[in-house]
Design a protein around this motif. Structure first.
Motif, PDB file in Angstrom:
ATOM      1  N   ARG A  16     -56.891  83.155  89.257  1.00 34.68           N
ATOM      2  CA  ARG A  16     -57.302  84.028  90.366  1.00 34.68           C
ATOM      3  C   ARG A  16     -58.573  84.811  90.030  1.00 34.68           C
ATOM      4  N   VAL A  17     -58.913  84.874  88.741  1.00 35.92           N
ATOM      5  CA  VAL A  17     -60.206  85.431  88.340  1.00 35.92           C
ATOM      6  C   VAL A  17     -61.298  84.375  88.519  1.00 35.92           C
ATOM      7  N   ILE A  18     -60.989  83.145  88.154  1.00 37.75           N
ATOM      8  CA  ILE A  18     -61.972  82.066  88.155  1.00 37.75           C
ATOM      9  C   ILE A  18     -62.439  81.711  89.564  1.00 37.75           C
ATOM     10  N   VAL A  19     -61.523  81.636  90.523  1.00 36.24           N
ATOM     11  CA  VAL A  19     -61.873  81.135  91.862  1.00 36.24           C
ATOM     12  C   VAL A  19     -62.984  81.966  92.520  1.00 36.24           C
ATOM     13  N   PRO A  20     -62.837  83.285  92.664  1.00 35.90           N
ATOM     14  CA  PRO A  20     -63.927  84.038  93.308  1.00 35.90           C
ATOM     15  C   PRO A  20     -65.218  84.022  92.501  1.00 35.90           C
ATOM     16  N   LEU A  21     -65.117  83.972  91.169  1.00 30.53           N
ATOM     17  CA  LEU A  21     -66.316  83.874  90.348  1.00 30.53           C
ATOM     18  C   LEU A  21     -67.069  82.584  90.658  1.00 30.53           C
ATOM     19  N   ALA A  22     -66.339  81.483  90.667  1.00 25.58           N
ATOM     20  CA  ALA A  22     -66.966  80.192  90.931  1.00 25.58           C
ATOM     21  C   ALA A  22     -67.579  80.158  92.325  1.00 25.58           C
ATOM     22  N   LYS A  23     -66.905  80.771  93.282  1.00 25.31           N
ATOM     23  CA  LYS A  23     -67.413  80.778  94.659  1.00 25.31           C
ATOM     24  C   LYS A  23     -68.713  81.571  94.784  1.00 25.31           C
ATOM     25  N   SER A  24     -68.961  82.468  93.837  1.00 28.42           N
ATOM     26  CA  SER A  24     -70.177  83.289  93.897  1.00 28.42           C
ATOM     27  C   SER A  24     -71.404  82.546  93.387  1.00 28.42           C
ATOM     28  N   SER A  25     -71.217  81.351  92.839  1.00 29.42           N
ATOM     29  CA  SER A  25     -72.305  80.609  92.204  1.00 29.42           C
ATOM     30  C   SER A  25     -72.892  79.564  93.141  1.00 29.42           C
ATOM     31  N   THR A  26     -74.200  79.404  93.094  1.00 27.79           N
ATOM     32  CA  THR A  26     -74.851  78.344  93.871  1.00 27.79           C
ATOM     33  C   THR A  26     -74.685  76.984  93.197  1.00 27.79           C
ATOM     34  N   LYS A  27     -74.288  76.982  91.929  1.00 24.56           N
ATOM     35  CA  LYS A  27     -74.116  75.721  91.211  1.00 24.56           C
ATOM     36  C   LYS A  27     -72.723  75.125  91.385  1.00 24.56           C
ATOM     37  N   LEU A  28     -71.777  75.921  91.872  1.00 26.50           N
ATOM     38  CA  LEU A  28     -70.376  75.502  91.950  1.00 26.50           C
ATOM     39  C   LEU A  28     -69.855  75.572  93.374  1.00 26.50           C
ATOM     40  N   ARG A  29     -68.935  74.676  93.672  1.00 25.35           N
ATOM     41  CA  ARG A  29     -68.286  74.668  94.985  1.00 25.35           C
ATOM     42  C   ARG A  29     -66.800  74.420  94.750  1.00 25.35           C
ATOM     43  N   VAL A  30     -65.950  75.367  95.153  1.00 20.65           N
ATOM     44  CA  VAL A  30     -64.506  75.221  94.951  1.00 20.65           C
ATOM     45  C   VAL A  30     -63.955  74.383  96.097  1.00 20.65           C
ATOM     46  N   VAL A  31     -63.635  73.143  95.790  1.00 24.39           N
ATOM     47  CA  VAL A  31     -63.161  72.183  96.796  1.00 24.39           C
ATOM     48  C   VAL A  31     -61.688  72.424  97.124  1.00 24.39           C
ATOM     49  N   ALA A  32     -60.904  72.765  96.101  1.00 19.31           N
ATOM     50  CA  ALA A  32     -59.468  72.967  96.288  1.00 19.31           C
ATOM     51  C   ALA A  32     -58.912  73.746  95.112  1.00 19.31           C
ATOM     52  N   VAL A  33     -57.724  74.289  95.304  1.00 22.78           N
ATOM     53  CA  VAL A  33     -56.958  74.888  94.216  1.00 22.78           C
ATOM     54  C   VAL A  33     -55.596  74.217  94.189  1.00 22.78           C
ATOM     55  N   ALA A  34     -54.961  74.222  93.025  1.00 20.52           N
ATOM     56  CA  ALA A  34     -53.668  73.553  92.897  1.00 20.52           C
ATOM     57  C   ALA A  34     -52.712  74.397  92.085  1.00 20.52           C
ATOM     58  N   ASP A  35     -51.495  74.482  92.579  1.00 22.71           N
ATOM     59  CA  ASP A  35     -50.424  75.165  91.859  1.00 22.71           C
ATOM     60  C   ASP A  35     -49.110  74.696  92.470  1.00 22.71           C
ATOM     61  N   PRO A  36     -48.111  74.368  91.629  1.00 23.38           N
ATOM     62  CA  PRO A  36     -46.838  73.913  92.186  1.00 23.38           C
ATOM     63  C   PRO A  36     -46.057  75.007  92.903  1.00 23.38           C
ATOM     64  N   ASP A  37     -46.423  76.273  92.666  1.00 25.54           N
ATOM     65  CA  ASP A  37     -45.727  77.395  93.298  1.00 25.54           C
ATOM     66  C   ASP A  37     -46.360  77.690  94.659  1.00 25.54           C
ATOM     67  N   PRO A  38     -45.579  77.568  95.743  1.00 25.01           N
ATOM     68  CA  PRO A  38     -46.127  77.849  97.079  1.00 25.01           C
ATOM     69  C   PRO A  38     -46.622  79.290  97.242  1.00 25.01           C
ATOM     70  N   ALA A  39     -46.286  80.174  96.274  1.00 29.57           N
ATOM     71  CA  ALA A  39     -46.734  81.565  96.353  1.00 29.57           C
ATOM     72  C   ALA A  39     -48.250  81.662  96.296  1.00 29.57           C
ATOM     73  N   GLY A  40     -48.898  80.592  95.854  1.00 29.68           N
ATOM     74  CA  GLY A  40     -50.353  80.600  95.804  1.00 29.68           C
ATOM     75  C   GLY A  40     -51.008  80.439  97.160  1.00 29.68           C
ATOM     76  N   ALA A  41     -50.217  80.154  98.184  1.00 29.78           N
ATOM     77  CA  ALA A  41     -50.777  79.877  99.511  1.00 29.78           C
ATOM     78  C   ALA A  41     -51.548  81.066 100.068  1.00 29.78           C
ATOM     79  N   GLU A  42     -51.043  82.285  99.861  1.00 27.44           N
ATOM     80  CA  GLU A  42     -51.711  83.465 100.405  1.00 27.44           C
ATOM     81  C   GLU A  42     -53.051  83.693  99.715  1.00 27.44           C
ATOM     82  N   PHE A  43     -53.084  83.505  98.401  1.00 30.19           N
ATOM     83  CA  PHE A  43     -54.350  83.642  97.683  1.00 30.19           C
ATOM     84  C   PHE A  43     -55.353  82.598  98.163  1.00 30.19           C
ATOM     85  N   ALA A  44     -54.897  81.362  98.312  1.00 28.50           N
ATOM     86  CA  ALA A  44     -55.791  80.297  98.779  1.00 28.50           C
ATOM     87  C   ALA A  44     -56.322  80.619 100.176  1.00 28.50           C
ATOM     88  N   ARG A  45     -55.458  81.173 101.031  1.00 31.54           N
ATOM     89  CA  ARG A  45     -55.890  81.535 102.383  1.00 31.54           C
ATOM     90  C   ARG A  45     -56.957  82.625 102.325  1.00 31.54           C
TER      91      ARG A  45
END
Length: 334
Positions: A16-45
């Motif tokens: 959850r630290v990595i995703v917003p950091l990566a999104k702030s970069s022009t060199k990176l594009r976060v295509v998807a996130v993966a976690d077996p726990d459905p609790a991650g759905a709200e963060f992904a949203r």
């Protein structure tokens, strides 16, 4: 420049630290996130990124050029090999593996498939550490003699007792896989392969059953030493110092790397006055991710050599053994 499409695997604390950091970069594009726990759905949203629960779905996604593994340590080798076989570049959080045999397997899979392998040792990307390493490599400190370093914190005291980061399976030798591994990596970067290690871990200041206080002596092939301290039961402090035959250099963190406030670099060369330089905060984690993207795109070599990745894990495995045996343990360097 086309952005590099990544998928972040694991949405625990660090994912959850990595995703917003990566999104702030022009060199990176976060295509998807993966976690077996459905609790991650709200963060992904909240991050406006698709969530999938299957690693296979990530590996089959043509838009994913690389994976960023923020998963429990013992899963790393299998996940790296599967990603490499799917022709995906791999950024893996530390430790890269738990044994020399496993890190060799991961490196071979990536090399055989022509994909890049990167590791989450962001301290190598901190500007004052880079300057200290430059001084060592340029011979400005003379012959490297000894390292003194510590990375201590109390953030884990708030974790539930069943958190995987506190388990004997995922975190042998207590603080080693949390903070000690960073100091070991820097030490290998400065001194080369380790030859022998002696480690002691105890629970002294908390209820952490797997140990909260770790002290390590590392003897390097060069004859130099490192004295490393990693503690999980005291407020944050961080320093990395190299002593050489012509002088010494020390980097001190002003705050925990998760919320950096900068660093102080102090140097003292023989015949000169001690000098101090303050560095402002810098996004070392993001710099590491962008170096991964640059390597995958062929723009620049990844700054951490594979030989040092292997040497770090080889020494790590010996530290695990020493923490159990209480004896000086030889490092397997092949």
């Amino acid at each position: 420049m086309n952005s590099f499409g990544i998928a972040v695997i694991g949405l625990g604390w660090w994912g959850r630290v990595i995703v917003p950091l990566a999104k702030s970069s022009t060199k990176l594009r976060v295509v998807a996130v993966a976690d077996p726990d459905p609790a991650g759905a709200e963060f992904a949203r909240q991050q406006s990124v698709p969530l999938v629960t299957s690693y296979e779905d990530i590996l089959g996604n043509p838009g994913v050029q690389g994976v960023v593994l923020c998963t429990p340590h013992t899963l790393h080798t299998d996940q790296i090999v599967r990603a490499a076989n799917a022709k995906k570049h791999v950024f893996c959080e530390k430790p890269l593996a738990m044994s020399r045999a496993d890190v060799l397997k991961s490196v071979k899979a990536c090399n055989d498939n022509g994909v890049k392998l990167a590791v989450g040792h962001e301290k190598r990307f901190e500007p004052p550490i880079q300057e200290l390493m430059r001084m060592v490599k340029a011979g400005e400190l003379g012959t490297p003699l000894q390292i003194e370093a510590n990375f201590v914190q109390d953030k884990f005291l708030s974790l539930p007792a069943d958190n995987w980061r506190l388990s004997a399976k995922e975190a042998p030798a207590g603080p080693m896989t949390a903070t000690g591994i960073h100091l070991l990596d820097l030490s290998v970067g400065a001194m080369g392969p380790a030859e022998r290690v002696l480690a002691s871990v105890r629970t002294l200041g908390s209820e952490l059953r797997n140990g909260d206080t770790l002290g390590i002596l590392v003897n390097f092939r060069s004859g130099a030493n490192a004295l490393l301290s990693a503690i999980l039961a005291t407020p944050f402090d961080g320093r990395f110092a190299v002593y050489g035959s012509k002088g010494w250099a020390e980097v001190r963190d002003k705050a925990h790397p998760e919320s950096p406030q900068g660093w102080t670099l102090t140097t003292h060369l023989r015949g000169q006055q001690e000098k101090t330089r303050d560095y402002p905060p810098a996004k070392a984690v993001l710099s590491n991710l962008e170096a991964f993207a640059d390597a995958a795109a062929g723009r620049a070599p990844y700054p951490v050599p594979q030989a040092e990745m292997i040497a770090n894990v080889s020494a790590l495995e010996a530290i695990f053994r020493s923490a159990v045996s209480g004896n000086l343990e030889q490092v397997d360097n092949g």
